[in-house]
Design a protein around this motif. Sequence first.
Motif, PDB file in Angstrom:
ATOM      1  N   ARG A 292     -16.859 -43.337  13.473  1.00  0.00           N
ATOM      2  CA  ARG A 292     -17.545 -44.474  14.099  1.00  0.00           C
ATOM      3  C   ARG A 292     -18.335 -45.184  13.012  1.00  0.00           C
ATOM      4  NH1 ARG A 292     -19.523 -41.266  19.588  1.00  0.00           N
ATOM      5  NH2 ARG A 292     -17.403 -41.028  20.456  1.00  0.00           N
ATOM      6  N   GLY A 293     -17.776 -46.282  12.555  1.00  0.00           N
ATOM      7  CA  GLY A 293     -18.384 -46.982  11.422  1.00  0.00           C
ATOM      8  C   GLY A 293     -18.207 -46.150  10.167  1.00  0.00           C
ATOM      9  N   ASP A 294     -19.273 -45.905   9.459  1.00  0.00           N
ATOM     10  CA  ASP A 294     -19.245 -45.083   8.251  1.00  0.00           C
ATOM     11  C   ASP A 294     -19.533 -43.612   8.544  1.00  0.00           C
ATOM     12  OD1 ASP A 294     -18.759 -47.357   6.819  1.00  0.00           O
ATOM     13  OD2 ASP A 294     -20.872 -47.725   6.340  1.00  0.00           O
ATOM     14  N   ARG A 295     -19.718 -43.263   9.805  1.00  0.00           N
ATOM     15  CA  ARG A 295     -20.073 -41.891  10.173  1.00  0.00           C
ATOM     16  C   ARG A 295     -18.832 -41.112  10.596  1.00  0.00           C
ATOM     17  NH1 ARG A 295     -24.235 -42.285  14.819  1.00  0.00           N
ATOM     18  NH2 ARG A 295     -24.659 -40.104  14.239  1.00  0.00           N
ATOM     19  N   GLU A 296     -18.853 -39.818  10.289  1.00  0.00           N
ATOM     20  CA  GLU A 296     -17.833 -38.886  10.749  1.00  0.00           C
ATOM     21  C   GLU A 296     -18.513 -37.902  11.698  1.00  0.00           C
ATOM     22  OE1 GLU A 296     -14.476 -38.414   7.360  1.00  0.00           O
ATOM     23  OE2 GLU A 296     -16.383 -37.417   6.930  1.00  0.00           O
ATOM     24  N   LEU A 297     -18.000 -37.837  12.940  1.00  0.00           N
ATOM     25  CA  LEU A 297     -18.626 -37.023  13.977  1.00  0.00           C
ATOM     26  C   LEU A 297     -17.634 -36.011  14.516  1.00  0.00           C
ATOM     27  CD1 LEU A 297     -20.400 -39.884  15.981  1.00  0.00           C
ATOM     28  CD2 LEU A 297     -21.379 -38.492  14.144  1.00  0.00           C
ATOM     29  N   VAL A 298     -18.161 -34.859  14.941  1.00  0.00           N
ATOM     30  CA  VAL A 298     -17.397 -33.874  15.696  1.00  0.00           C
ATOM     31  C   VAL A 298     -18.235 -33.489  16.916  1.00  0.00           C
ATOM     32  CG1 VAL A 298     -16.174 -33.002  13.690  1.00  0.00           C
ATOM     33  CG2 VAL A 298     -18.329 -31.935  14.363  1.00  0.00           C
ATOM     34  N   PHE A 299     -17.577 -32.925  17.939  1.00  0.00           N
ATOM     35  CA  PHE A 299     -18.257 -32.521  19.163  1.00  0.00           C
ATOM     36  C   PHE A 299     -17.963 -31.057  19.440  1.00  0.00           C
ATOM     37  CE2 PHE A 299     -17.922 -37.089  19.574  1.00  0.00           C
ATOM     38  CZ  PHE A 299     -19.166 -37.444  20.084  1.00  0.00           C
ATOM     39  N   LEU A 300     -19.035 -30.258  19.479  1.00  0.00           N
ATOM     40  CA  LEU A 300     -18.940 -28.884  19.914  1.00  0.00           C
ATOM     41  C   LEU A 300     -19.127 -28.838  21.420  1.00  0.00           C
ATOM     42  CD1 LEU A 300     -20.337 -28.931  16.908  1.00  0.00           C
ATOM     43  CD2 LEU A 300     -20.570 -26.475  17.320  1.00  0.00           C
ATOM     44  N   VAL A 301     -18.827 -27.701  22.023  1.00  0.00           N
ATOM     45  CA  VAL A 301     -19.004 -27.521  23.464  1.00  0.00           C
ATOM     46  C   VAL A 301     -19.980 -26.385  23.681  1.00  0.00           C
ATOM     47  CG1 VAL A 301     -17.899 -26.927  25.634  1.00  0.00           C
ATOM     48  CG2 VAL A 301     -16.724 -28.404  23.989  1.00  0.00           C
ATOM     49  N   ASN A 302     -21.102 -26.709  24.308  1.00  0.00           N
ATOM     50  CA  ASN A 302     -22.123 -25.727  24.660  1.00  0.00           C
ATOM     51  C   ASN A 302     -22.143 -25.610  26.179  1.00  0.00           C
ATOM     52  OD1 ASN A 302     -24.255 -24.002  24.819  1.00  0.00           O
ATOM     53  ND2 ASN A 302     -25.792 -25.451  24.063  1.00  0.00           N
ATOM     54  N   GLY A 303     -21.495 -24.565  26.718  1.00  0.00           N
ATOM     55  CA  GLY A 303     -21.325 -24.454  28.152  1.00  0.00           C
ATOM     56  C   GLY A 303     -20.359 -25.512  28.632  1.00  0.00           C
ATOM     57  N   GLN A 304     -20.867 -26.517  29.332  1.00  0.00           N
ATOM     58  CA  GLN A 304     -20.050 -27.650  29.788  1.00  0.00           C
ATOM     59  C   GLN A 304     -20.646 -28.973  29.303  1.00  0.00           C
ATOM     60  OE1 GLN A 304     -19.601 -27.375  34.041  1.00  0.00           O
ATOM     61  NE2 GLN A 304     -18.094 -25.714  33.904  1.00  0.00           N
ATOM     62  N   THR A 305     -21.279 -28.898  28.135  1.00  0.00           N
ATOM     63  CA  THR A 305     -21.926 -30.086  27.589  1.00  0.00           C
ATOM     64  C   THR A 305     -21.441 -30.306  26.152  1.00  0.00           C
ATOM     65  OG1 THR A 305     -23.883 -29.665  28.925  1.00  0.00           O
ATOM     66  CG2 THR A 305     -24.132 -31.193  27.090  1.00  0.00           C
ATOM     67  N   ALA A 306     -21.137 -31.570  25.794  1.00  0.00           N
ATOM     68  CA  ALA A 306     -20.720 -31.917  24.441  1.00  0.00           C
ATOM     69  C   ALA A 306     -21.943 -32.045  23.541  1.00  0.00           C
ATOM     70  CB  ALA A 306     -19.923 -33.221  24.437  1.00  0.00           C
TER      71      ALA A 306
ATOM     72  N   GLU B 118     -22.858 -34.511  12.985  1.00  0.00           N
ATOM     73  CA  GLU B 118     -22.367 -35.407  11.929  1.00  0.00           C
ATOM     74  C   GLU B 118     -21.904 -34.567  10.740  1.00  0.00           C
ATOM     75  OE1 GLU B 118     -23.686 -39.419   9.426  1.00  0.00           O
ATOM     76  OE2 GLU B 118     -24.953 -38.598  11.042  1.00  0.00           O
ATOM     77  N   VAL B 119     -20.719 -34.879  10.212  1.00  0.00           N
ATOM     78  CA  VAL B 119     -20.127 -34.095   9.127  1.00  0.00           C
ATOM     79  C   VAL B 119     -19.645 -35.043   8.032  1.00  0.00           C
ATOM     80  CG1 VAL B 119     -19.410 -32.219  10.637  1.00  0.00           C
ATOM     81  CG2 VAL B 119     -17.836 -34.133  10.202  1.00  0.00           C
ATOM     82  N   SER B 120     -19.228 -34.435   6.921  1.00  0.00           N
ATOM     83  CA  SER B 120     -18.568 -35.155   5.830  1.00  0.00           C
ATOM     84  C   SER B 120     -17.370 -34.319   5.410  1.00  0.00           C
ATOM     85  CB  SER B 120     -19.515 -35.359   4.643  1.00  0.00           C
ATOM     86  OG  SER B 120     -18.828 -35.980   3.564  1.00  0.00           O
ATOM     87  N   THR B 121     -16.191 -34.944   5.368  1.00  0.00           N
ATOM     88  CA  THR B 121     -14.955 -34.215   5.092  1.00  0.00           C
ATOM     89  C   THR B 121     -14.396 -34.588   3.735  1.00  0.00           C
ATOM     90  OG1 THR B 121     -13.620 -35.903   6.208  1.00  0.00           O
ATOM     91  CG2 THR B 121     -14.421 -34.060   7.546  1.00  0.00           C
ATOM     92  N   GLY B 122     -13.497 -33.732   3.268  1.00  0.00           N
ATOM     93  CA  GLY B 122     -12.861 -33.955   1.964  1.00  0.00           C
ATOM     94  C   GLY B 122     -11.354 -33.900   2.053  1.00  0.00           C
ATOM     95  N   ARG B 123     -10.758 -32.923   1.358  1.00  0.00           N
ATOM     96  CA  ARG B 123      -9.303 -32.856   1.254  1.00  0.00           C
ATOM     97  C   ARG B 123      -8.660 -32.417   2.568  1.00  0.00           C
ATOM     98  NH1 ARG B 123      -9.114 -28.525  -3.251  1.00  0.00           N
ATOM     99  NH2 ARG B 123     -10.905 -27.824  -2.020  1.00  0.00           N
TER     100      ARG B 123
END
Length: 509
Positions: A432-446, A450-455
């Motif tokens: 989303r834009g310049d950001r890299e996001l992931v979503f974990l699941v805690n129970g039934q909630t997202a 924010e992360v930074s990826t490489g290869r």
Amino acid sequence: MRRGPITLLQTPVAGLHLTKTCPAGPASPAGTNLPAAAFPERVVPARRIPGSDMTQTDRDRRRGHRARPPRLLLCVRPLVLLLGAIVSSLAGGCGSGDPAPRPAGAQPQGPPPTSVILGTVVERSIRPEIRVIGTVEPDRQTTVGAEVAGVVERFDLREGDRTVRNETIIAQLRTSDREIALREAAAALARAEAEREKLRRGYRPEEIGQRRAEVRERRALMEQGQKDLERSRDLHDDGAISIQQLQRDESVYLAARSQYDRALAFLAEVEAGYRQEDVAKAEAEFHQAQATRDRIQDELAKTTILSPLTGYLVKKHVEAGQWVDKGGRVADLVDLTTVRIVILIAERDIGQVRIGDTATIVVDAYPGRTFTGRVSHIVPQADLQSRAFPVKIEVENPAGAPLRGGMLARTSLGVGSTRPTVLIPKDAVVRRGDRELVFLVNGQTAVQREVSTGRAFDGFLELVEGDLRPGEPLVVTGNEGLRDGAPVMAVKAGAPAQSGPPGAPGGRR
């Protein structure tokens, strides 16, 4: 406060058209609830027909026409209906202003959960890589030049044609002038060779015999002259002949003796053979004539320009009929049997690169195909502007999918030893834009991170920055529209992911 429906009555009366507001009555489900005082009774005079006691309404009634409402009423009626609909919706309908009671214990209803598919954070031992973009270059490339000057007689090849070393004719120059010169040189060589052989063999026996016979002849003449001179001297002493006669006989003798000496010298020369200087001169003239012939032969051979390597013709510099100077460019050739990928390695990474390191190459021309090569050369001089060192990777060029010069090569160069690396599924990353996001699941909630990826590694991305641990579940499908704290419902892979109310289409698109 109860509000009754509003009923509009249109009553045609002779001379008048009445629009009357009725008093509020009992509520009607289909009525319009408005205050009766909002519509007071109004009397609108009817329009009379000029020259008659009748109004327009009376004439229409006699003719069987229905009475037409005034124009003002036609304009006001839609506004009244719209206002009535608004008031009715606010009142809750059915003549009651109180909303419907909520059941006891009911909770406010929120958005439905989004169906998602989960992946997992993993850890693997991976060798570090340097990823750069390089360029494919031929192992060998050359510009073919003309070794002799001349007119191009034939040039049948075209760009892209394949050539074979010392077999394919690149171009043919005109040969007629050199063929004539070659015949002249061959004749001069034959003459020089005959002269050399003559001097090497020396004089023939016949020539030596002639010289000996000439010596004998000259000696006899000399001896005869000597006798005549002696007799003349005796006669002169006796006074029988004059001094002039004596001198004449003496001259004859001296001439015969001189000719005899010359004949002896010729005989000695013939018997000894030719002088070494003459033999050496004849030898030199022979070699000169031979070199002239060989030079013209070589020029004649060079009028046929052959390919110096097995490869492809990539550019023509001349065409048939053009004059080409000695050393002039004729065509460019490349050898693609083996190609080299030239990459630039930054100064901070060049210390990790070694001769023989393995590299994988991907080109846009062959999607999904990977080429393998090894580092063959590390240039020890960096570019002064980029401070990067050229590194050459040697790749065997396959016949089915040949690499060509100038291609863009995405190169991954493995350096150093393997080390543990945290990887996340590439579908789990939402940009989303310049950001890299992931979503974990805690129970039934997202839960958003924010992360930074490489290869990239086989469907996974290297985690460079971010608070994730191996084994944590991540949303890989249905995460495009997720927000932090949104309700989710995990489903098995293969089941359709849904987002929104039941029955609405959902999932990744």
